[in-house]
Structures are given as C-alpha cells and as structure tokens.
Scaffold this motif. Structure first.
Motif, short mmCIF file in Angstrom:
data_model
loop_
_atom_site.label_atom_id
_atom_site.label_comp_id
_atom_site.label_asym_id
_atom_site.label_seq_id
_atom_site.Cartn_x
_atom_site.Cartn_y
_atom_site.Cartn_z
N ARG A 1 0.86 -1.19 0.00
CA ARG A 1 0.00 0.00 0.00
C ARG A 1 0.89 1.24 0.00
NH1 ARG A 1 -0.42 3.09 4.51
NH2 ARG A 1 0.15 2.23 6.55
N SER A 2 0.35 2.33 -0.47
CA SER A 2 1.12 3.56 -0.56
C SER A 2 1.52 4.05 0.84
CB SER A 2 0.29 4.65 -1.26
OG SER A 2 1.00 5.86 -1.34
N ARG A 3 2.79 4.27 1.03
CA ARG A 3 3.30 4.74 2.31
C ARG A 3 4.21 5.95 2.09
NH1 ARG A 3 2.92 0.44 6.22
NH2 ARG A 3 2.24 -1.48 5.23
N PRO A 4 4.18 6.95 2.95
CA PRO A 4 3.23 7.07 4.05
C PRO A 4 1.84 7.45 3.55
CG PRO A 4 4.53 9.07 3.89
CD PRO A 4 5.12 8.10 2.89
N TRP A 5 0.86 7.20 4.37
CA TRP A 5 -0.51 7.62 4.08
C TRP A 5 -0.54 9.14 3.89
CZ3 TRP A 5 -4.74 8.55 8.22
CH2 TRP A 5 -6.00 8.65 7.61
N LYS A 6 -1.32 9.60 2.95
CA LYS A 6 -1.46 11.03 2.71
C LYS A 6 -2.91 11.45 2.97
CE LYS A 6 2.26 11.13 -0.69
NZ LYS A 6 2.64 11.42 -2.10
N PRO A 7 -3.30 11.54 4.24
CA PRO A 7 -4.70 11.88 4.54
C PRO A 7 -5.04 13.31 4.12
CG PRO A 7 -3.37 11.94 6.54
CD PRO A 7 -2.49 11.40 5.45
N HIS A 8 -6.28 13.50 3.72
CA HIS A 8 -6.72 14.84 3.32
C HIS A 8 -8.24 14.91 3.38
CE1 HIS A 8 -6.68 12.43 -0.41
NE2 HIS A 8 -7.79 13.10 -0.70
N LEU A 9 -8.71 16.12 3.57
CA LEU A 9 -10.14 16.42 3.49
C LEU A 9 -10.41 17.01 2.11
CD1 LEU A 9 -10.89 18.08 6.96
CD2 LEU A 9 -12.19 16.19 5.97
N SER A 10 -11.09 16.27 1.27
CA SER A 10 -11.42 16.79 -0.05
C SER A 10 -12.50 17.86 0.07
CB SER A 10 -11.90 15.66 -0.96
OG SER A 10 -10.86 14.74 -1.21
N LEU A 11 -12.32 18.96 -0.65
CA LEU A 11 -13.27 20.07 -0.62
C LEU A 11 -14.12 20.14 -1.87
CD1 LEU A 11 -10.94 22.87 0.82
CD2 LEU A 11 -12.44 21.29 2.08
N ALA A 12 -13.54 19.74 -3.03
CA ALA A 12 -14.28 19.84 -4.29
C ALA A 12 -13.59 19.02 -5.35
CB ALA A 12 -14.36 21.31 -4.74
N TYR A 13 -14.39 18.50 -6.29
CA TYR A 13 -13.90 17.82 -7.48
C TYR A 13 -14.46 18.51 -8.70
CZ TYR A 13 -13.24 13.85 -4.19
OH TYR A 13 -12.89 13.06 -3.14
N ASP A 14 -13.69 18.51 -9.79
CA ASP A 14 -14.15 19.13 -11.03
C ASP A 14 -13.49 18.42 -12.21
OD1 ASP A 14 -15.49 20.89 -12.70
OD2 ASP A 14 -14.12 22.56 -12.36
N ASN A 15 -14.03 18.65 -13.41
CA ASN A 15 -13.37 18.17 -14.62
C ASN A 15 -12.03 18.89 -14.78
OD1 ASN A 15 -15.44 16.34 -15.57
ND2 ASN A 15 -16.65 18.16 -16.03
N PRO A 16 -11.05 18.25 -15.42
CA PRO A 16 -9.71 18.85 -15.46
C PRO A 16 -9.55 20.03 -16.40
CG PRO A 16 -9.74 16.77 -16.66
CD PRO A 16 -11.07 16.89 -15.99
N GLU A 17 -10.24 20.02 -17.52
CA GLU A 17 -10.06 21.11 -18.48
C GLU A 17 -10.93 22.29 -18.08
OE1 GLU A 17 -13.51 18.76 -19.59
OE2 GLU A 17 -11.43 18.19 -19.26
N SER A 18 -10.38 23.48 -18.18
CA SER A 18 -11.09 24.72 -17.79
C SER A 18 -11.69 24.59 -16.40
CB SER A 18 -12.19 25.05 -18.81
OG SER A 18 -11.64 25.21 -20.09
N THR A 19 -10.96 23.98 -15.49
CA THR A 19 -11.48 23.75 -14.15
C THR A 19 -11.79 25.05 -13.42
OG1 THR A 19 -11.01 22.73 -11.99
CG2 THR A 19 -9.14 23.61 -13.22
N SER A 20 -12.78 24.97 -12.56
CA SER A 20 -13.15 26.13 -11.74
C SER A 20 -12.35 26.16 -10.44
CB SER A 20 -14.64 26.08 -11.41
OG SER A 20 -14.95 24.90 -10.68
N LEU A 21 -11.52 25.16 -10.19
CA LEU A 21 -10.78 25.08 -8.93
C LEU A 21 -9.41 25.73 -9.08
CD1 LEU A 21 -11.53 21.38 -7.90
CD2 LEU A 21 -12.87 23.44 -7.43
#
Length: 262
Positions: free
Chosen positions: A196-216
C-alpha cells in the motif's frame, strides 16, 4: 495595518499542457495570510497564480464526468461549527459543481476484489475488532489544488480537486495496516497489504471538477478559507466515525452502505 513582508515558499508544481499551473501552500503560509487579513496585490499575484482566466459563471460548468470504482472506507472527522460541510456546499453552489456527499478522509479507495456482501462483512468485522475511538486525531498541514489527466505523467483519473492536507503518524500508519489486513487478508490480494502507498497522505477533499477549464484554483480556495479560518487552524480534528461507501460510477452515484459513529 502596516505592510508585512511574506517570504514565498518553493511550491511543488504540476504543469500540464493547456491546463493551469497548480500549487500547494503550507499551513504556516495560510496562517500568515489569515493574520494579515489581506495580501499586497503584488504578493497575491505571485502566491496565487493561475495560468489562464477562470470564469465564475457556474452555468458554464458540466458535472464531473469521471467514473470512480469500487468500495471505499472513509473516516469521518470532527467539525467546528460545520466548517467543512459549509465550504463544500458553498463552493459547490458558487461554482456549479456537484458537492462531495459527506466530509471525509479516505482510508481505502476503490476496492473491487470482493462482492458487496463480502465487503460489508469485513467492514463489520473490523468495527467489531477495533475500537476506533483510539484512532489518532488529524491535524491540518496545508492546502493543495491539483489536476490529473489519464495517461499524462502517470495519471489514472481525469479530474481536478482541492483539499486540506493532513498529517500522518506511526499511529495512523498502524491503523491503516489493520484496515488493509482485514480487507486484503486472502492470499490472492495479500500483496496489496504489503505494498500500500506509504506514508498515508490523509486529506479532506473540498471539491472535485473536470480537469479542463477547471473552476478550482488555489486563489479561490484560499478566498473561501479566509472566511472560515477554523478550516486550517492548528486544532486537531478527532475521528468521529467510520463508513463504508460504494464509490462505483459518477459522484452522484455514490451511496453509503455502512456507518458507525464513535
């Protein structure tokens, strides 16, 4: 307020042709921004850069089209006056994107080696064996905005995202090992536990969007955070629950299968 100099950090950058340059910013830098309440325009331009203009017109954006896979285990964390829920909902409304269905920190994503019944049984086995009240709290370390495109620099997803990065520790890594041991304890998948990927990279996701012309953009995310400072203040967030989700299909298809509060 008198002007205060800000030393810009060296940001990790991912540059993809025809996409924005994305950066991350450390918690110390955000705390400086919050202390100042505003940035000198020249500093803001250097710190919060976007490679092309981004419209705030929510009607121009289409729902995230990426198809996710498998079953996922989420940790649910303490909120301070619903701060994480608020930024997820408000950002989604303002940008015209689908909100993440529940604030969470992903422990395991995309398990597709077992049936739903087997996944549920192993989740219940884990909850029975482990008293999760002892899971260490999670502390914010910074904010990260990035984009990934399938086939570009090893990318596996067509998606952009914004997150609050969190710290890990040996206590967290031990808990992840326990989880993987439950869900990958048959011979054919044991290798997944060891690799498994180590170390763990915990995060709180805030938003997802399409990659092109993203609003993020990092600028937008920090603008939102300055309105809710508790999001990045150094108070650790307690783990308040664990849940099992079907993350098969698009974001709108996700559904909670099992959930336990501590």
């Amino acid at each position: 307020m008198s002007s205060t100099a800000i030393t810009l950090p060296s940001f990790e950058r991912v540059s993809l042709e025809s996409y924005h340059d994305f950066k991350n910013v450390s918690l110390n830098e955000i705390e400086t921004i919050l202390d100042l309440q505003s940035l000198d325009s020249a500093v803001a331009g250097a710190l919060l850069h976007s490679g092309s203009s981004v419209s705030n017109n929510a009607s121009e954006y289409s729902p995230l089209r990426f198809n996710f896979v498998g079953y996922s285990v989420w940790l649910e964390v303490q909120e301070f006056n619903n701060d994480v829920s608020t930024i997820i909902d408000e950002y989604a409304k303002r940008k015209g994107i689908l909100p993440i269905p529940r604030p969470h920190v992903t422990a395991i994503y995309g398990m597709d080696h077992l049936t739903e019944d087997n996944i549920r049984a192993r989740f219940k086995e884990f909850v029975t064996k482990q008293r999760f009240g002892s899971w260490p709290s999670l502390k914010p370390t910074g904010v990260y905005v990035d984009v990934e495109v399938v086939g570009v620099e090893g990318g596996l997803m067509d998606m952009s995202w914004a997150e609050i990065s969190l710290s890990t520790s040996q206590g967290h890594e031990d808990k992840l090992d326990m989880l993987y041991d439950i869900f990958f304890n048959d011979t054919s998948n044991k290798e997944s536990f060891h690799h498994r990927s180590r170390p763990w990279k915990p995060h709180l996701s805030l938003a997802y969007d399409n990659p092109e012309s993203t609003s993020l953009t990092l600028q937008d995310v920090i603008d939102e955070i300055t309105q809710i400072p508790t999001l990045v203040q150094s108070n650790p967030r307690k783990v308040t629950g664990i849940s099992l989700w079907s993350t098969i299909g698009r974001l709108s298809d996700w559904k909670c299968l099992e959930r336990v509060e501590f």
